[in-house]
Motif scaffolding. Structure first.
Motif, PDB file in Angstrom:
ATOM      1  N   GLN A   1      22.770  78.309 -73.185  1.00 28.46           N
ATOM      2  CA  GLN A   1      23.941  78.461 -73.749  1.00 28.46           C
ATOM      3  C   GLN A   1      23.752  78.452 -75.272  1.00 28.46           C
ATOM      4  N   ARG A   2      24.541  79.423 -76.040  1.00 33.73           N
ATOM      5  CA  ARG A   2      24.689  79.214 -77.267  1.00 33.73           C
ATOM      6  C   ARG A   2      26.020  78.366 -77.697  1.00 33.73           C
ATOM      7  N   ARG A   3      25.721  77.454 -78.598  1.00 36.37           N
ATOM      8  CA  ARG A   3      26.750  76.404 -78.929  1.00 36.37           C
ATOM      9  C   ARG A   3      26.870  76.281 -80.482  1.00 36.37           C
ATOM     10  N   GLY A   4      27.322  77.136 -81.128  1.00 36.49           N
ATOM     11  CA  GLY A   4      27.308  77.363 -82.812  1.00 36.49           C
ATOM     12  C   GLY A   4      26.235  77.795 -83.102  1.00 36.49           C
ATOM     13  N   PRO A   5      25.215  76.772 -83.903  1.00 40.49           N
ATOM     14  CA  PRO A   5      24.043  77.095 -84.391  1.00 40.49           C
ATOM     15  C   PRO A   5      22.909  76.814 -83.613  1.00 40.49           C
ATOM     16  N   SER A   6      23.145  76.092 -82.500  1.00 44.30           N
ATOM     17  CA  SER A   6      22.441  75.882 -81.521  1.00 44.30           C
ATOM     18  C   SER A   6      22.038  76.731 -79.998  1.00 44.30           C
ATOM     19  N   LEU A   7      20.822  76.810 -79.647  1.00 43.24           N
ATOM     20  CA  LEU A   7      20.755  77.474 -78.324  1.00 43.24           C
ATOM     21  C   LEU A   7      20.378  76.171 -77.459  1.00 43.24           C
ATOM     22  N   ILE A   8      21.258  75.837 -76.331  1.00 42.09           N
ATOM     23  CA  ILE A   8      21.230  74.633 -75.520  1.00 42.09           C
ATOM     24  C   ILE A   8      20.590  75.151 -74.214  1.00 42.09           C
ATOM     25  N   VAL A   9      19.319  74.575 -74.041  1.00 40.87           N
ATOM     26  CA  VAL A   9      18.374  75.093 -73.005  1.00 40.87           C
ATOM     27  C   VAL A   9      18.372  73.952 -71.872  1.00 40.87           C
ATOM     28  N   ARG A  10      18.456  74.445 -70.626  1.00 38.32           N
ATOM     29  CA  ARG A  10      18.213  73.415 -69.583  1.00 38.32           C
ATOM     30  C   ARG A  10      17.180  73.804 -68.681  1.00 38.32           C
ATOM     31  N   GLU A  11      16.109  72.972 -68.733  1.00 39.67           N
ATOM     32  CA  GLU A  11      14.736  73.249 -68.131  1.00 39.67           C
ATOM     33  C   GLU A  11      14.300  72.026 -67.172  1.00 39.67           C
ATOM     34  N   PRO A  12      13.497  72.216 -66.223  1.00 38.88           N
ATOM     35  CA  PRO A  12      13.131  71.270 -65.223  1.00 38.88           C
ATOM     36  C   PRO A  12      12.338  70.302 -65.890  1.00 38.88           C
ATOM     37  N   TYR A  13      12.511  69.052 -65.359  1.00 37.82           N
ATOM     38  CA  TYR A  13      11.592  67.800 -66.140  1.00 37.82           C
ATOM     39  C   TYR A  13      10.051  68.082 -65.516  1.00 37.82           C
ATOM     40  N   GLY A  14       9.803  68.468 -64.455  1.00 38.46           N
ATOM     41  CA  GLY A  14       8.470  68.302 -64.259  1.00 38.46           C
ATOM     42  C   GLY A  14       8.352  68.023 -62.674  1.00 38.46           C
TER      43      GLY A  14
END
Length: 472
Positions: free
Chosen positions: A125-138
């Motif tokens: 998701q783009r939030r302002g100047p940041s790209l928020i990425v959700r990714e697996p832990y491992g």
């Protein structure tokens, strides 16, 4: 007696490093049912290494492809539902009708819902100047209990895999046989080697090895609060994420305008669900003092419908507890409550006359329970309902919240707005109003010492996703 003599590691059935086995007993006959490997810390390490190796490719596998595997597992679970239900009934003692209706259908739903949730989820998701990425832990270590042996596995494994993690599963050694069948299903759908691994054994050996293992990134545990504290302590050295779904002492509050003829049978059914072996069971019925005698009479009249019987019977509602230790523990709780001044409405600590063998406990209702008694505070995990009286609505809420737990609760009232107002005051992760149907896709988890984290739905998926903010 069957022998489940291999572990599932790196995509194949393999012998344990140990030659020792654990015996699984049939709770209805008290006879040996099967043997499973008494796994070792080395087995756990092998499984973690396989999962770590598999993680790189699996985490980069397109979501649609991961979801395809989950749907295939759900389909095969559905095809084997009848056999699985009968196996769970033998292994756990769950009445067959409940095994068919709940023990098998819930895990099918979990795999399908995890697939739907992952497909709809926005991993970036783009939030302002940041790209928020959700990714697996491992690597996720899933440590699961015996009371809902396939459901509790699916609630963890389906969502962990959907998120892109790999899994090492350690099921309970008390009633594990249906997990071998689930693993056979997982093997049949062609998951890449190492994505899912099964290691059996005891908590102090395999469970603790996984909780402390530096190659494990997340521990997802369901079980007792005491064991959950131990898991969290072991995991703390490597500062890994831990989610805990622990015990409960869940209240059902009957407000003054509720109809006891509706409330009492429904709450007894919720208390005796799965032979009373449900962490979210409504085990405390909190009633207006003026309705106490009426409540007791209704409970006494309803009790014969819960006569202990062979769980394989088509009409059985109450089977045995899972083990002799569990049976004896529940009977001690009943005896201690009576010694503390509780009133026996029905049941009791004595062994039932029928069926004559098996780990059975009488369906028991105790009244005049107060906050000073251990029965008010301690999780019994058997077919025991405590009735507590109140004189004001504020007192009812206080009694409901006056435990270390906060997993579930219920409110009954003729006025739904009034019930909702009280529900908002209860410290519990899930509250039902007027016997509302359980929603398996709602986030499930507890307040206070009932744990942390949630299973199911979007919240359940997000428990297995790390958050990264990328700024450019």
């Amino acid at each position: 007696m069957s022998a489940y003599d291999h572990l599932y590691i790196d995509g194949s059935w393999q012998p344990s490093h140990s030659t020792q086995t654990l015996t699984v007993l049939d709770p209805t006959t008290e006879q040996p049912l099967a043997q499973i490997p008494d796994g070792t810390a080395q087995d756990a390490d092998d499984a973690v290494r396989a999962a770590r190796t598999a993680f790189h490719a699996w985490s980069r596998t397109p979501v649609a492809e991961r979801v395809g595997h989950l749907r295939a597992i759900a389909a095969e679970l559905g095809r084997r539902a009848g056999d699985l239900a009968r196996l769970i009934t033998r292994d756990v003692g769950t009445p067959l009708a409940f095994s068919r209706a709940v023990q098998v259908t819930l895990p099918v739903n979990s795999f399908l819902q995890a697939a739907r949730t992952a497909m709809a989820y926005d991993f970036e998701q783009r939030r302002g100047p940041s790209l928020i990425v959700r990714e697996p832990y491992g690597v996720v270590a899933a440590i699961t209990p015996w009371n809902y042996p396939v459901h509790q596995v699916a609630a963890k494994v389906a969502y962990a895999l959907a998120a892109g993690n790999t899994v090492v599963l350690k099921p309970s050694e008390i009633a594990p046989l249906s997990v071998w069948e689930l693993t056979d299903i997982i093997d049949s759908v062609g998951l890449p080697p190492g994505v899912f691994n099964l290691v059996s054994g005891t908590g102090p050996t395999v469970g603790e090895a996984l909780a402390a293992h530096p190659g494990v990134d997340v521990v997802s545990f369901t079980g007792s609060t005491t064991a959950g504290r131990r898991v969290a302590a072991l995991a703390a050295d490597s500062v890994k994420k831990v989610t805990l779904e622990l015990g409960g002492k869940s209240p059902a509050v009957m407000l003054t305008d509720a109809d006891p003829t509706l409330v009492v049978p429904a709450v007894m059914a919720a208390a005796f669900l799965n032979n009373g072996q449900t962490c979210s069971a409504l085990t405390r019925l909190i009633v207006p003092r003026a309705r106490l005698r009426e409540t007791e009479e209704l409970a006494r009249d309803a009790a014969p419908a819960w006569a202990p019987a062979d769980p394989a019977g088509e009409h059985t509602r109450l089977g045995p507890l899972v083990s002799a230790a569990q049976r004896d523990r529940v009977r001690r709780h009943i005896g201690d409550a009576l010694a503390s001044g509780a009133k026996l409405v029905t049941g009791g600590a004595a062994a039932p006359r029928e069926p004559g063998r098996g780990y059975f406990v009488r369906p028991t209702v105790l009244s005049h329970v107060t906050g000073e008694m251990s029965l008010h505070h301690d999780e019994v995990f058997g077919p025991v309902l405590a009735i507590e009286a109140y004189d004001s609505e504020d007192e009812a809420v206080h009694i409901a919240n006056d435990t270390a737990y906060g997993l579930a609760a219920a409110v009954w009232s003729a006025d739904e707005d009034r019930a909702l107002t009280v529900a908002r005051r209860l410290q519990a992760g899930q509250v039902q109003i007027n016997g509302a149907q359980f929603d398996p896709n709602a986030p499930f988890g507890g307040y206070k010492q009932s744990g942390n984290g949630r299973e199911g739905g979007q919240e359940g998926l997000e428990e297995f996703l790390e958050t990264k903010a990328i700024q450019a």
